[in-house]
Scaffold this active site. Structure first.
Site, short mmCIF file in Angstrom:
data_model
loop_
_atom_site.label_atom_id
_atom_site.label_comp_id
_atom_site.label_asym_id
_atom_site.label_seq_id
_atom_site.Cartn_x
_atom_site.Cartn_y
_atom_site.Cartn_z
N SER A 1 0.80 -1.22 0.00
CA SER A 1 0.00 0.00 0.00
C SER A 1 0.83 1.27 0.00
O SER A 1 0.27 2.38 -0.04
CB SER A 1 -0.93 0.01 1.23
OG SER A 1 -0.16 0.02 2.42
N LYS A 2 2.15 1.17 0.03
CA LYS A 2 3.00 2.35 0.11
C LYS A 2 3.05 3.11 -1.22
O LYS A 2 2.64 2.62 -2.26
CB LYS A 2 4.42 1.97 0.53
CG LYS A 2 4.51 1.18 1.83
CD LYS A 2 3.93 1.92 3.01
CE LYS A 2 4.19 1.15 4.30
NZ LYS A 2 3.47 1.73 5.46
#
Length: 384
Positions: free
Chosen positions: A190-191
């Site tokens: 999710s970064k």
């Protein structure tokens, strides 16, 4: 015909794969067909490309963001008897990594607008045992690095940037990951830059520290089967390195997408007349905020009810973080109590992260804010 609302995910991690499927599939198959799953050429290539992107002399890939912090602290010889200053409002890995070294975590309060370390509070916590400061660039915005660097230089301390959520973020035109003695990143899916599993990286401008970090991530070995240090297995898998190489050229465009989405949220919140209900994220003018999360603040009495309402309406949301680190059960021995860090405690009671990813559409965001407005209207009617 179903009348169920169309879901809006908190983060659509598959959107990037769909957009880059040919490149990512080719990168994975290149590694699979080579048989070089460990320390293959894509690892060194990604490290070189990522170092150049961050403006750092060296980048060392590793297994995950937590290992990145551990590698940094180990390379700086942080251990029993040392103190490391950290914020109480962040993800547990920052605290857990300090504890794993045997050092003592010392909490310093965060600033109420950015949730990042308050330099004034940091300076007040320095003792003769202090060895390092870990500023966490929370939610995609850099901490006040000029002030923190001045403190570190004055007291001969190391800075270890925890940039897990902030790949590509900038402070006064300089990218994070280039300020500290050693700096850590996470490439969790999710970064801002994420792979299809766990991966991380450390950066440094120090040649000797880089050499040590390369050894530490590979069982402390500089030469195969000869072990200078007691390290651990923290290598970056070649497949993840190859995926990250495919994604890296696109990261600035994705950050632009996040920033545009944040601006739309700001406009929608004002347009729906709920700016008084939400405290929107503050972006400092001397920083490039990458909005790994779009985190608002609501009254603590409303926050949990709003979370339930949004989830019942198929809208993803989450609380980063519901309990500050100084109140976690595993650090009771440090003797902290509720009230010790009121800014962090108040943040934990009121923060809420709304859906945020580069590909989020204006219509999805409108639905999110419209549902928030409906909640506030219902709450106002019940109070009338």
């Amino acid at each position: 015909m179903s009348d169920r609302p169309t879901p809006v995910p908190l983060c659509d991690v598959n959107a990037q794969y769909r957009a880059l499927q040919p490149e990512i599939d080719a990168a994975v198959m290149r590694v699979v067909s080579s048989g070089l799953a460990i320390n293959g050429p894509d690892v060194a290539a990604f490290e070189k490309e990522a170092a150049a992107y961050c403006g750092a002399k060296h980048a060392i890939g590793c297994a995950n963001g937590t290992d990145a912090i551990l590698l940094a602290l180990a390379a700086l010889d942080v251990g029993p008897g040392d103190e490391v200053i950290i914020p109480p409002f962040t993800f547990f890995a920052t605290l857990g990594s300090v504890l794993r070294t045997g050092a003592t975590p010392v909490f310093a309060e965060v600033q109420p607008d950015t949730f990042n370390l308050d330099p004034i509070e940091v300076e007040a916590k320095i003792t003769p045992r202090t060895k390092a400061i870990i500023p966490v660039h929370l939610f995609g915005q850099c901490a006040d690095m000029s002030a923190l660097q001045a403190i570190a230089e004055q007291h001969n301390l190391h800075i270890v940037e925890d940039a897990a959520q902030s790949f590509g973020a900038e402070y006064r035109g300089q990218k994070c990951g280039s300020f500290g003695s050693i700096n850590s990143f996470s490439f969790y899916p999710s970064k801002n830059l994420g792979t299809l599993g766990d991966a991380g990286m450390v950066t440094t401008n120090d040649d000797a520290l880089a050499k040590k970090l390369f050894a530490f991530r590979n069982h402390g070995s500089e030469v195969k089967y000869f072990h200078k240090y007691v390290g651990w297995n923290a290598r970056l898998d070649t497949i993840h390195a190859a995926i990250l190489r495919a994604k890296l050229p696109h990261v600035d465009g994705w950050i632009d997408g996040r920033r545009a989405a944040a601006a739309r949220y700001d406009e929608l919140i004002s347009g729906f007349g709920i700016a008084g209900f939400f405290r929107r994220p503050i972006a400092k003018p001397d920083r490039k905020h990458t909005y790994n999360q779009y985190t608002v603040r609501v009254a603590p009495r409303d926050r949990d009810d709003l979370v339930k309402f949004l989830r019942d309406n198929a809208i993803g949301c989450d609380i980063y973080y519901p309990l500050p680190l100084h109140l976690q059960e595993c650090v009771k021995h440090l003797g902290h109590r509720e009230g010790d860090f009121p800014v962090s405690e108040e943040a934990s009671r009121g923060v809420l992260s709304l859906p945020m990813f580069p590909e989020i559409t204006a219509e999805q965001q409108r639905r999110v804010v419209e549902r928030c407005a409906t909640f506030t209207e219902q709450r106002a009617r019940r109070a009338a």
